[in-house]
Design an enzyme around this catalytic site. Structure first.
Site, PDB file in Angstrom:
ATOM      1  N   ARG A 196       0.884  -1.183   0.000  1.00 22.55           N
ATOM      2  CA  ARG A 196       0.000   0.000   0.000  1.00 22.55           C
ATOM      3  C   ARG A 196       0.911   1.219   0.000  1.00 22.55           C
ATOM      4  O   ARG A 196       1.709   1.409   0.906  1.00 22.55           O
ATOM      5  CB  ARG A 196      -0.895   0.005   1.238  1.00 22.55           C
ATOM      6  CG  ARG A 196      -1.556   1.346   1.470  1.00 22.55           C
ATOM      7  CD  ARG A 196      -2.644   1.301   2.502  1.00 22.55           C
ATOM      8  NE  ARG A 196      -3.820   0.615   1.993  1.00 22.55           N
ATOM      9  CZ  ARG A 196      -5.032   0.669   2.560  1.00 22.55           C
ATOM     10  NH1 ARG A 196      -5.214   1.375   3.660  1.00 22.55           N
ATOM     11  NH2 ARG A 196      -6.050   0.021   2.037  1.00 22.55           N
ATOM     12  N   HIS A 206      -7.593   0.868  -6.212  1.00 24.48           N
ATOM     13  CA  HIS A 206      -7.745  -0.008  -5.041  1.00 24.48           C
ATOM     14  C   HIS A 206      -8.390  -1.320  -5.509  1.00 24.48           C
ATOM     15  O   HIS A 206      -9.538  -1.621  -5.174  1.00 24.48           O
ATOM     16  CB  HIS A 206      -8.616   0.701  -3.997  1.00 24.48           C
ATOM     17  CG  HIS A 206      -8.505   0.132  -2.619  1.00 24.48           C
ATOM     18  ND1 HIS A 206      -7.712  -0.960  -2.305  1.00 24.48           N
ATOM     19  CD2 HIS A 206      -9.109   0.500  -1.441  1.00 24.48           C
ATOM     20  CE1 HIS A 206      -7.835  -1.224  -1.022  1.00 24.48           C
ATOM     21  NE2 HIS A 206      -8.668  -0.362  -0.473  1.00 24.48           N
ATOM     22  N   GLN A 212     -10.012  -3.972  -2.925  1.00 22.68           N
ATOM     23  CA  GLN A 212     -11.298  -3.550  -2.365  1.00 22.68           C
ATOM     24  C   GLN A 212     -12.421  -3.799  -3.360  1.00 22.68           C
ATOM     25  O   GLN A 212     -13.491  -4.311  -3.003  1.00 22.68           O
ATOM     26  CB  GLN A 212     -11.238  -2.049  -2.022  1.00 22.68           C
ATOM     27  CG  GLN A 212     -12.555  -1.476  -1.545  1.00 22.68           C
ATOM     28  CD  GLN A 212     -12.954  -1.973  -0.168  1.00 22.68           C
ATOM     29  OE1 GLN A 212     -12.153  -1.924   0.755  1.00 22.68           O
ATOM     30  NE2 GLN A 212     -14.174  -2.459  -0.018  1.00 22.68           N
ATOM     31  N   ASP A 258     -17.204   7.330  -1.016  1.00 20.17           N
ATOM     32  CA  ASP A 258     -15.932   7.191  -0.306  1.00 20.17           C
ATOM     33  C   ASP A 258     -15.620   8.553   0.306  1.00 20.17           C
ATOM     34  O   ASP A 258     -16.278   9.557  -0.020  1.00 20.17           O
ATOM     35  CB  ASP A 258     -14.837   6.743  -1.306  1.00 20.17           C
ATOM     36  CG  ASP A 258     -13.495   6.439  -0.648  1.00 20.17           C
ATOM     37  OD1 ASP A 258     -13.463   6.247   0.596  1.00 20.17           O
ATOM     38  OD2 ASP A 258     -12.469   6.398  -1.360  1.00 20.17           O
ATOM     39  N   CYS A 299     -16.327   1.560   1.206  1.00 22.19           N
ATOM     40  CA  CYS A 299     -15.115   0.763   1.478  1.00 22.19           C
ATOM     41  C   CYS A 299     -14.639   0.920   2.910  1.00 22.19           C
ATOM     42  O   CYS A 299     -13.923   0.073   3.411  1.00 22.19           O
ATOM     43  CB  CYS A 299     -14.012   1.127   0.490  1.00 22.19           C
ATOM     44  SG  CYS A 299     -13.430   2.823   0.619  1.00 22.19           S
ATOM     45  N   ARG A 335     -13.668  -8.578   2.220  1.00 19.93           N
ATOM     46  CA  ARG A 335     -12.254  -8.306   1.963  1.00 19.93           C
ATOM     47  C   ARG A 335     -11.439  -9.565   2.260  1.00 19.93           C
ATOM     48  O   ARG A 335     -10.536  -9.916   1.518  1.00 19.93           O
ATOM     49  CB  ARG A 335     -11.742  -7.152   2.848  1.00 19.93           C
ATOM     50  CG  ARG A 335     -12.239  -5.770   2.480  1.00 19.93           C
ATOM     51  CD  ARG A 335     -11.793  -5.309   1.122  1.00 19.93           C
ATOM     52  NE  ARG A 335     -10.354  -5.311   0.927  1.00 19.93           N
ATOM     53  CZ  ARG A 335      -9.522  -4.325   1.274  1.00 19.93           C
ATOM     54  NH1 ARG A 335      -9.986  -3.236   1.823  1.00 19.93           N
ATOM     55  NH2 ARG A 335      -8.220  -4.420   1.030  1.00 19.93           N
TER      56      ARG A 335
HETATM   57  N1  NVA Z   1      -9.937   6.821  -1.026  1.00 23.33           N
HETATM   58  C1  NVA Z   1      -9.545   6.345   0.275  1.00 23.33           C
HETATM   59  C2  NVA Z   1      -9.779   4.878   0.387  1.00 23.33           C
HETATM   60  C3  NVA Z   1      -9.433   4.297   1.729  1.00 23.33           C
HETATM   61  C4  NVA Z   1      -9.645   2.805   1.799  1.00 23.33           C
HETATM   62  C5  NVA Z   1      -8.090   6.692   0.527  1.00 23.33           C
HETATM   63  O1  NVA Z   1      -7.270   6.529  -0.379  1.00 23.33           O
HETATM   64  O2  NVA Z   1      -7.768   7.137   1.641  1.00 23.33           O
HETATM   65  N1   CP Z   2     -11.146  -0.122   2.787  1.00 24.73           N
HETATM   66  C1   CP Z   2      -9.864  -0.224   3.157  1.00 24.73           C
HETATM   67  O1   CP Z   2      -8.959  -0.451   2.345  1.00 24.73           O
HETATM   68  O2   CP Z   2      -9.670  -0.113   4.486  1.00 24.73           O
HETATM   69  P1   CP Z   2      -8.277   0.073   5.247  1.00 24.73           P
HETATM   70  O3   CP Z   2      -7.747   1.426   4.840  1.00 24.73           O
HETATM   71  O4   CP Z   2      -8.618  -0.005   6.692  1.00 24.73           O
HETATM   72  O5   CP Z   2      -7.342  -1.012   4.803  1.00 24.73           O
END
Ligand code: NVA
Ligand code: CP
Length: 302
Positions: free
Chosen positions: A102, A129, A132, A219, A259, A287
């Site tokens: 990540r 993502h 997800q 989101d 998500c 997930r």
């Molecule tokens: N768009 C959000 C998704 C988190 C799972 C982010 O990148 O923070």
């Molecule tokens: N939805 C998601 O990816 O959650 P986290 O940021 O907690 O991994």
């Protein structure tokens, strides 16, 4: 399938196969059937951003599959002090059977795949993502019975989630509509591809986007890395909320997905969130099952 870098790299058949494996693994877990398909294998999990679901689902997923997982915070790795990703990839390839990462730049994930020789799984970048959205497609299919022909609507920031939802939705035959403020629309190339390959609409009118939707998505308005813009974004996105008005124009049996983490009264009202909490937490649970299916496909197994 060696890597999961982005959904655009997968065929419809590969996506369907992942969803089928995920359903099977979920069934087996619920019935206490062990499935040690990755016995003796180790996954490294590099996190340059925070996570609850991604970290825990991959870690428990590897354990369920008979393998193990290492949590590697970029703060503690030499990569955080500037060791090139090319070198990190070649070193970790000697120890591990796969890497979930990540991070911010999609190019970092692509570089790991290019320079290493083990499977790389994208656990979220600024661009997409995919893990997800595989869980999301699994959840929609579970609740609605099928994906093709169903209408998916996303309301909010055209971000990493939106990019993956568009690709995943179009590849599985869903109709996709997106409502975003001007200047905050999804990736231009993805939108062009979507319009050429399926039924796709991008508008700034949330009620037009949500009309007759089978599933609504939203989101956060400020993603990880955009914290300094959060106050300004609250003003820009004020009209882009899943609320009773949006539910009213959707199909009577519309489902809502998020998500998570969610900011109540920003992108979704607390009322709508709680009314659809079962669907949202099914999505979070999935997930685990979807990530296990990705691990099995990339690291070998079924
Ligand atoms: N768009 C959000 C998704 C988190 C799972 C982010 O990148 O923070
Ligand atoms: N939805 C998601 O990816 O959650 P986290 O940021 O907690 O991994």
């Amino acid at each position: 399938m060696k890597h999961l870098l982005k959904l655009m790299d997968l065929t419809t058949e590969e996506i369907t196969e992942i969803l089928d494996i995920a359903d099977q693994l979920k069934y087996e877990k619920k019935h206490g059937i062990e499935h040690h398909l990755l016995k003796g294998k180790t996954l490294g999990m590099i996190f340059e951003k925070s996570s609850t679901r991604t970290r825990v689902s991959f870690e428990v997923g590897m354990y369920d599959l008979g393998g193990s997982a290492l949590f590697l915070s970029s703060r503690d790795l030499q990569i955080g002090r500037g060791e090139p990703v090319q070198d990190t990839a070649r070193v970790l390839s000697r120890y591990l059977d796969g890497i979930m990462i990540r991070t911010f730049a999609q190019s970092e994930v692509e570089d790991l795949a290019k320079y290493g020789n083990i499977p790389i799984i994208n656990g979220l970048t600024d661009y997409c993502h995919p893990c997800q959205v595989l869980a999301d497609l699994m959840t929609i299919r579970e609740h609605k019975g099928s994906l093709a022909g169903k209408k998916m609507c996303y309301i909010g920031d055209g971000n990493n989630m939106t990019n993956s939802l568009i690709v995943g939705g179009i590849k599985t035959g869903m109709k996709v509509s997106v409502a975003c403020p001007k200047g905050y629309t999804p990736d231009a190339e993805i939108m062009k591809w979507a319009a050429e390959n399926g039924e796709f609409v991008c508008t700034d009118n949330i009620l037009e986007a949500a009309k007759d939707a089978d599933v609504l998505f939203t989101d956060v308005w400020a993603s990880m890395g955009q914290e300094s813009e959060a106050e300004e974004r609250k003003k820009i996105f004020a009209g882009y909320q899943i609320n009773d008005d949006v539910i009213a124009v959707s199909k009577p049996d519309v489902m809502v997905q998020h998500c998570l983490p969610a900011h109540r009264e920003e992108e979704i009202t607390a009322k709508v969130f709680e009314a659809h909490a079962d669907e949202i937490f099914d999505e979070a649970e999935n997930r685990l099952h979807a990530q296990k299916a990705v691990l099995v496909k990339c690291l070998g197994g079924r």
